[in-house]
Design a protein around this motif. Structure first.
Motif, PDB file in Angstrom:
ATOM      1  N   LEU A   1     -12.729  60.204 -35.528  1.00 45.36           N
ATOM      2  CA  LEU A   1     -13.542  59.705 -36.636  1.00 45.36           C
ATOM      3  C   LEU A   1     -13.621  60.702 -37.798  1.00 45.36           C
ATOM      4  CD1 LEU A   1     -16.522  58.084 -34.698  1.00 45.36           C
ATOM      5  CD2 LEU A   1     -14.469  56.969 -35.609  1.00 45.36           C
ATOM      6  N   LEU A   2     -13.246  61.944 -37.559  1.00 46.92           N
ATOM      7  CA  LEU A   2     -13.326  62.961 -38.601  1.00 46.92           C
ATOM      8  C   LEU A   2     -12.122  62.857 -39.535  1.00 46.92           C
ATOM      9  CD1 LEU A   2     -14.454  66.053 -36.488  1.00 46.92           C
ATOM     10  CD2 LEU A   2     -15.881  64.529 -37.864  1.00 46.92           C
ATOM     11  N   LEU A   3     -12.374  63.095 -40.831  1.00 47.27           N
ATOM     12  CA  LEU A   3     -11.314  63.096 -41.829  1.00 47.27           C
ATOM     13  C   LEU A   3     -10.653  64.476 -41.846  1.00 47.27           C
ATOM     14  CD1 LEU A   3      -9.838  61.694 -44.176  1.00 47.27           C
ATOM     15  CD2 LEU A   3     -11.624  62.586 -45.707  1.00 47.27           C
ATOM     16  N   ARG A   4      -9.338  64.488 -41.722  1.00 44.70           N
ATOM     17  CA  ARG A   4      -8.604  65.743 -41.650  1.00 44.70           C
ATOM     18  C   ARG A   4      -7.871  65.989 -42.968  1.00 44.70           C
ATOM     19  NH1 ARG A   4      -5.482  64.580 -35.890  1.00 44.70           N
ATOM     20  NH2 ARG A   4      -7.305  63.744 -34.755  1.00 44.70           N
ATOM     21  N   ARG A   5      -8.012  67.227 -43.453  1.00 46.80           N
ATOM     22  CA  ARG A   5      -7.282  67.665 -44.643  1.00 46.80           C
ATOM     23  C   ARG A   5      -6.474  68.901 -44.263  1.00 46.80           C
ATOM     24  NH1 ARG A   5     -11.510  67.245 -49.774  1.00 46.80           N
ATOM     25  NH2 ARG A   5     -12.024  65.023 -49.526  1.00 46.80           N
ATOM     26  N   ARG A   6      -5.165  68.759 -44.355  1.00 45.97           N
ATOM     27  CA  ARG A   6      -4.298  69.863 -43.978  1.00 45.97           C
ATOM     28  C   ARG A   6      -4.215  70.875 -45.126  1.00 45.97           C
ATOM     29  NH1 ARG A   6       1.410  68.436 -41.406  1.00 45.97           N
ATOM     30  NH2 ARG A   6      -0.063  67.685 -39.821  1.00 45.97           N
ATOM     31  N   VAL A   7      -4.345  72.130 -44.779  1.00 42.18           N
ATOM     32  CA  VAL A   7      -4.301  73.230 -45.754  1.00 42.18           C
ATOM     33  C   VAL A   7      -3.280  74.245 -45.280  1.00 42.18           C
ATOM     34  CG1 VAL A   7      -5.619  74.984 -46.994  1.00 42.18           C
ATOM     35  CG2 VAL A   7      -6.730  72.848 -46.296  1.00 42.18           C
ATOM     36  N   ASP A   8      -2.437  74.677 -46.178  1.00 39.49           N
ATOM     37  CA  ASP A   8      -1.441  75.701 -45.877  1.00 39.49           C
ATOM     38  C   ASP A   8      -2.069  77.073 -46.124  1.00 39.49           C
ATOM     39  OD1 ASP A   8       0.760  77.258 -45.462  1.00 39.49           O
ATOM     40  OD2 ASP A   8       2.086  76.115 -46.782  1.00 39.49           O
ATOM     41  N   VAL A   9      -2.227  77.870 -45.078  1.00 40.65           N
ATOM     42  CA  VAL A   9      -2.849  79.192 -45.188  1.00 40.65           C
ATOM     43  C   VAL A   9      -1.824  80.310 -45.079  1.00 40.65           C
ATOM     44  CG1 VAL A   9      -5.071  78.380 -44.328  1.00 40.65           C
ATOM     45  CG2 VAL A   9      -3.351  79.189 -42.706  1.00 40.65           C
ATOM     46  N   ARG A  10      -0.559  79.996 -45.198  1.00 39.74           N
ATOM     47  CA  ARG A  10       0.467  81.027 -45.139  1.00 39.74           C
ATOM     48  C   ARG A  10       0.541  81.778 -46.473  1.00 39.74           C
ATOM     49  NH1 ARG A  10       5.492  77.395 -43.426  1.00 39.74           N
ATOM     50  NH2 ARG A  10       4.546  76.181 -45.137  1.00 39.74           N
ATOM     51  N   LEU A  11       1.211  82.909 -46.441  1.00 39.57           N
ATOM     52  CA  LEU A  11       1.451  83.664 -47.667  1.00 39.57           C
ATOM     53  C   LEU A  11       2.480  82.909 -48.502  1.00 39.57           C
ATOM     54  CD1 LEU A  11       0.741  86.351 -49.109  1.00 39.57           C
ATOM     55  CD2 LEU A  11       2.801  87.316 -48.066  1.00 39.57           C
ATOM     56  N   ARG A  12       2.101  82.594 -49.715  1.00 44.17           N
ATOM     57  CA  ARG A  12       2.934  81.742 -50.555  1.00 44.17           C
ATOM     58  C   ARG A  12       3.254  82.462 -51.864  1.00 44.17           C
ATOM     59  NH1 ARG A  12      -0.350  76.208 -50.892  1.00 44.17           N
ATOM     60  NH2 ARG A  12       1.571  75.549 -51.924  1.00 44.17           N
ATOM     61  N   HIS A  13       4.363  82.087 -52.447  1.00 48.88           N
ATOM     62  CA  HIS A  13       4.715  82.585 -53.776  1.00 48.88           C
ATOM     63  C   HIS A  13       5.029  81.388 -54.656  1.00 48.88           C
ATOM     64  CE1 HIS A  13       8.700  82.036 -51.961  1.00 48.88           C
ATOM     65  NE2 HIS A  13       9.150  81.897 -53.192  1.00 48.88           N
ATOM     66  N   TRP A  14       4.655  81.529 -55.901  1.00 51.48           N
ATOM     67  CA  TRP A  14       4.815  80.431 -56.847  1.00 51.48           C
ATOM     68  C   TRP A  14       5.432  80.979 -58.129  1.00 51.48           C
ATOM     69  CZ3 TRP A  14       1.250  79.766 -61.215  1.00 51.48           C
ATOM     70  CH2 TRP A  14       1.610  78.677 -62.020  1.00 51.48           C
ATOM     71  N   ARG A  15       6.543  80.403 -58.518  1.00 55.21           N
ATOM     72  CA  ARG A  15       7.207  80.775 -59.767  1.00 55.21           C
ATOM     73  C   ARG A  15       6.807  79.766 -60.826  1.00 55.21           C
ATOM     74  NH1 ARG A  15      12.047  83.749 -60.728  1.00 55.21           N
ATOM     75  NH2 ARG A  15      12.989  83.251 -62.746  1.00 55.21           N
ATOM     76  N   SER A  16       6.124  80.254 -61.821  1.00 58.82           N
ATOM     77  CA  SER A  16       5.560  79.360 -62.821  1.00 58.82           C
ATOM     78  C   SER A  16       6.627  78.900 -63.805  1.00 58.82           C
ATOM     79  CB  SER A  16       4.430  80.067 -63.581  1.00 58.82           C
ATOM     80  OG  SER A  16       4.947  81.111 -64.381  1.00 58.82           O
ATOM     81  N   GLU A  17       6.293  77.868 -64.520  1.00 58.29           N
ATOM     82  CA  GLU A  17       7.137  77.430 -65.622  1.00 58.29           C
ATOM     83  C   GLU A  17       6.877  78.331 -66.837  1.00 58.29           C
ATOM     84  OE1 GLU A  17       3.227  75.369 -65.753  1.00 58.29           O
ATOM     85  OE2 GLU A  17       4.782  75.709 -64.236  1.00 58.29           O
ATOM     86  N   PRO A  18       7.730  78.313 -67.871  1.00 60.64           N
ATOM     87  CA  PRO A  18       7.472  79.145 -69.056  1.00 60.64           C
ATOM     88  C   PRO A  18       6.120  78.821 -69.686  1.00 60.64           C
ATOM     89  CG  PRO A  18       9.728  78.336 -69.094  1.00 60.64           C
ATOM     90  CD  PRO A  18       9.040  77.628 -67.961  1.00 60.64           C
ATOM     91  N   MET A  19       5.268  79.826 -69.784  1.00 63.25           N
ATOM     92  CA  MET A  19       3.926  79.676 -70.325  1.00 63.25           C
ATOM     93  C   MET A  19       3.804  80.447 -71.633  1.00 63.25           C
ATOM     94  SD  MET A  19       1.474  79.994 -66.976  1.00 63.25           S
ATOM     95  CE  MET A  19       1.538  78.775 -65.676  1.00 63.25           C
ATOM     96  N   PRO A  20       2.962  79.983 -72.551  1.00 61.99           N
ATOM     97  CA  PRO A  20       2.797  80.701 -73.824  1.00 61.99           C
ATOM     98  C   PRO A  20       2.119  82.045 -73.612  1.00 61.99           C
ATOM     99  CG  PRO A  20       1.236  78.880 -73.659  1.00 61.99           C
ATOM    100  CD  PRO A  20       2.179  78.734 -72.507  1.00 61.99           C
ATOM    101  N   ALA A  21       2.617  83.057 -74.317  1.00 61.55           N
ATOM    102  CA  ALA A  21       2.066  84.414 -74.260  1.00 61.55           C
ATOM    103  C   ALA A  21       2.292  85.059 -75.614  1.00 61.55           C
ATOM    104  CB  ALA A  21       2.698  85.223 -73.122  1.00 61.55           C
ATOM    105  N   ALA A  22       1.902  86.331 -75.728  1.00 58.52           N
ATOM    106  CA  ALA A  22       2.055  87.070 -76.980  1.00 58.52           C
ATOM    107  C   ALA A  22       2.186  88.548 -76.653  1.00 58.52           C
ATOM    108  CB  ALA A  22       0.881  86.838 -77.923  1.00 58.52           C
ATOM    109  N   ASP A  23       2.875  89.275 -77.541  1.00 60.95           N
ATOM    110  CA  ASP A  23       3.002  90.715 -77.347  1.00 60.95           C
ATOM    111  C   ASP A  23       1.872  91.435 -78.075  1.00 60.95           C
ATOM    112  OD1 ASP A  23       3.698  90.372 -79.950  1.00 60.95           O
ATOM    113  OD2 ASP A  23       5.681  91.286 -79.808  1.00 60.95           O
ATOM    114  N   GLY A  24       1.969  92.760 -78.161  1.00 57.03           N
ATOM    115  CA  GLY A  24       0.902  93.525 -78.788  1.00 57.03           C
ATOM    116  C   GLY A  24       0.739  93.244 -80.264  1.00 57.03           C
TER     117      GLY A  24
END
Length: 413
Positions: free
Chosen positions: A231-254
Motif C-alpha cells: 500500500l505504500l508509494l515507492r519512489r526510487r532514488v539513485d544515491v550513487r556518486l554521480r557526475h553531470w556534464r552541463s550544457e553550455p551556460m552563460p558566464a562572464a570573465d573578469g
C-alpha cells in the motif's frame, strides 16, 4: 598769523579725528617756518593713532553653513588691513520643512547589510529507516494464500477428480459455493496478493522513499529480497556518486565579456527525503544552482591564465555546495571543462587574442635580439678584438640588430 592757524588746527584735531586732514593740507603747504612743520608732525601722529583709537567697522561675509569671512581676505585693496576679531565658527543648518524650531532632525542609523537568505526545507523531513520484513516472510504469506485458495476449491468441490487423484486428495462431494467459501476465497486471495505483491529487491546504490497517503513513512536502503507494504508509494532514488556534464551556460570573465561555460559536477544524494520531498526535482534544482553560481563567479577561457581555472572551480564548488546542502545534495566539485566566448563576441575576441599573441611574440624576439647584440659587442670590446669609438659602436649595433632581426624573420618564416 601762522601761529594762530596752527593752534586752531591742534585744538580741532582731537574732536574731528581724521576729518581734519583736508584742512591741514593747505595750511601746511603755505607755511614754511619750523612751527608749521611741528604742527604737521602732530597731525600725522594723530592720523596714525586714529585707526587704533577708533573702532573701525569690520566688513564681513556671513554664511549660515560655514563661518564669518572677512572681506579683506577676498579683496586685498587695503595695503595693511586691520585685524578683525572673529567669533568661534558655528555651523548652522537650514531648517527643513515641517520641522519645529529647536527640534533635532531624526537621523537614520546605518544598518548592517542583511545576509543572503539560506534556503531551507521542512524541518520535519528527516530521513529515517522504514520498517520492512525479509523476503522469506512475503514468500511464505503468498504460498499460504495459494494454499488457502486450493483448499477452498476442494472444500467447494471444484477440484476435478483427476486432479484430486493426482494430488492424493480424499474424495469429497463438495458443499458448493456458499458464503463461507466466498469468504475463504477472499481471505486467501488477499493474503496471497499481499505476500507476493510486497516483494521487492533492493540494489546497491538505490533507495526507496516510502509514503502513505502523502505522508513520509521512511527510506529503504537495504539490499536483497525484502517485503514492503504494497500500500505504500515507492519512489526510487539513485544515491550513487554521480557526475553531470552541463550544457553550455552563460558566464562572464573578469572584464564582463560574455562567455559560454561547460561544467562537470560531481555530486550525490545525501538525504533522500529532502531531495525527493523537499524540492520538486532535485536535478533541476542543482542545474539552476550551477547556473546561478556561474553568473556570480568570473571565469577565464582555458589556456589564458593557468591558476584562474582552479580558483574559479573552488569558488563554484563552495557556492553550489552551500546552495544544494539544504535539499540533501552533496556536491564534491564543480569544474569548468570548456570555456569559450559567446557567439556575438567570439570573432572580435579571437582577433584581439591573436593580436596579443603577436605583440608578445614581437616583444620576445626584440628582447632576444637586444640581448644578443649586447653580448656580441661586450665580448668584442672586453677581449680587445676591436677598438670602437662612439660612432663605430653605433654602426656596429645597428648592423648587428638588422642582421639578427633578418635572421629571426627568415627562421620564423
Amino acid at each position: 598769523m601762522s601761529t594762530n592757524t596752527t593752534s586752531s588746527t591742534d585744538s580741532s584735531t582731537p574732536s574731528t579725528g581724521s576729518s581734519a586732514a583736508p584742512s591741514t593740507g593747505p595750511s601746511t603747504g603755505s607755511s614754511a617756518d619750523p612751527s608749521t612743520g611741528s604742527s604737521a608732525a602732530s597731525v600725522t601722529a594723530s592720523r596714525a593713532a586714529a585707526p587704533e583709537a577708533g573702532a573701525r567697522p569690520a566688513r564681513l561675509i556671513h554664511n549660515e553653513a560655514t563661518t564669518e569671512i572677512p572681506v579683506h581676505l577676498l579683496f586685498r585693496d587695503d595695503p595693511a588691513p586691520a585685524p578683525v576679531p572673529l567669533r568661534p565658527a558655528v555651523v548652522a543648518r537650514r531648517q527643513g520643512p515641517g520641522e519645529r524650531p529647536g527640534e533635532r532632525p531624526a537621523t537614520r542609523r546605518p544598518g548592517s547589510a542583511r545576509p543572503r537568505p539560506v534556503p531551507s526545507v521542512d524541518p520535519e523531513l528527516k530521513e529515517r529507516p522504514a520498517r520492512v520484513l525479509p523476503g522469506a516472510a512475503g514468500v511464505a504469506a503468498g504460498l499460504c494464500g495459494v494454499a488457502g485458495c486450493a483448499a477452498t476449491s476442494w472444500w467447494a468441490g471444484l477440484v476435478p477428480p483427476l486432479a484430486a487423484q493426482a494430488l492424493g486428495l480424499p474424495a469429497y462431494a463438495g458443499a458448493g459455493l456458499g458464503p463461507a467459501q466466498w469468504a475463504a476465497y477472499a481471505a486467501a486471495g488477499v493474503l496471497g496478493m499481499f505476500g507476493f505483491g510486497g516483494l521487492a529487491r533492493g540494489r546497491t546504490g538505490r533507495a526507496w522513499v516510502l509514503g502513505l497517503f502523502g505522508r513520509y513513512r521512511g527510506t529503504v536502503r537495504r539490499t536483497g529480497l525484502m517485503w514492503v507494504n504494497p500500500l505504500l508509494l515507492r519512489r526510487r532514488v539513485d544515491v550513487r556518486l554521480r557526475h553531470w556534464r552541463s550544457e553550455p551556460m552563460p558566464a562572464a570573465d573578469g572584464n564582463g565579456v560574455a562567455l559560454r561555460a561547460v561544467t562537470l559536477v560531481v555530486w550525490r544524494v545525501r538525504d533522500t527525503v529532502k531531495a525527493t520531498l523537499g524540492v520538486e526535482d532535485h536535478e533541476t534544482y542543482l542545474r539552476e544552482c550551477v547556473e546561478a553560481a556561474l553568473a556570480r563567479v568570473p571565469v577565464e577561457p582555458l589556456g589564458t591564465v593557468r591558476s584562474s581555472a582552479g580558483v574559479a572551480g573552488d569558488t563554484l564548488t563552495r557556492l553550489v555546495a552551500a546552495d544544494a546542502a539544504p535539499v540533501g545534495l552533496e556536491v564534491f566539485s564543480v569544474r569548468p571543462v570548456r570555456v569559450e566566448y559567446a557567439p556575438e563576441v567570439a570573432a572580435a575576441m579571437h582577433r584581439r587574442r591573436i593580436a596579443a599573441l603577436d605583440a608578445a611574440q614581437r616583444a620576445s624576439v626584440l628582447t632576444s635580439v637586444v640581448d644578443s647584440v649586447e653580448d656580441t659587442v661586450t665580448r668584442l670590446t672586453m677581449r680587445g678584438l676591436v677598438e670602437l669609438d662612439d660612432y663605430e659602436r653605433k654602426v656596429l649595433v645597428k648592423d648587428l640588430t638588422v642582421a639578427f632581426c633578418a635572421g629571426r624573420g627568415d627562421t620564423g618564416a
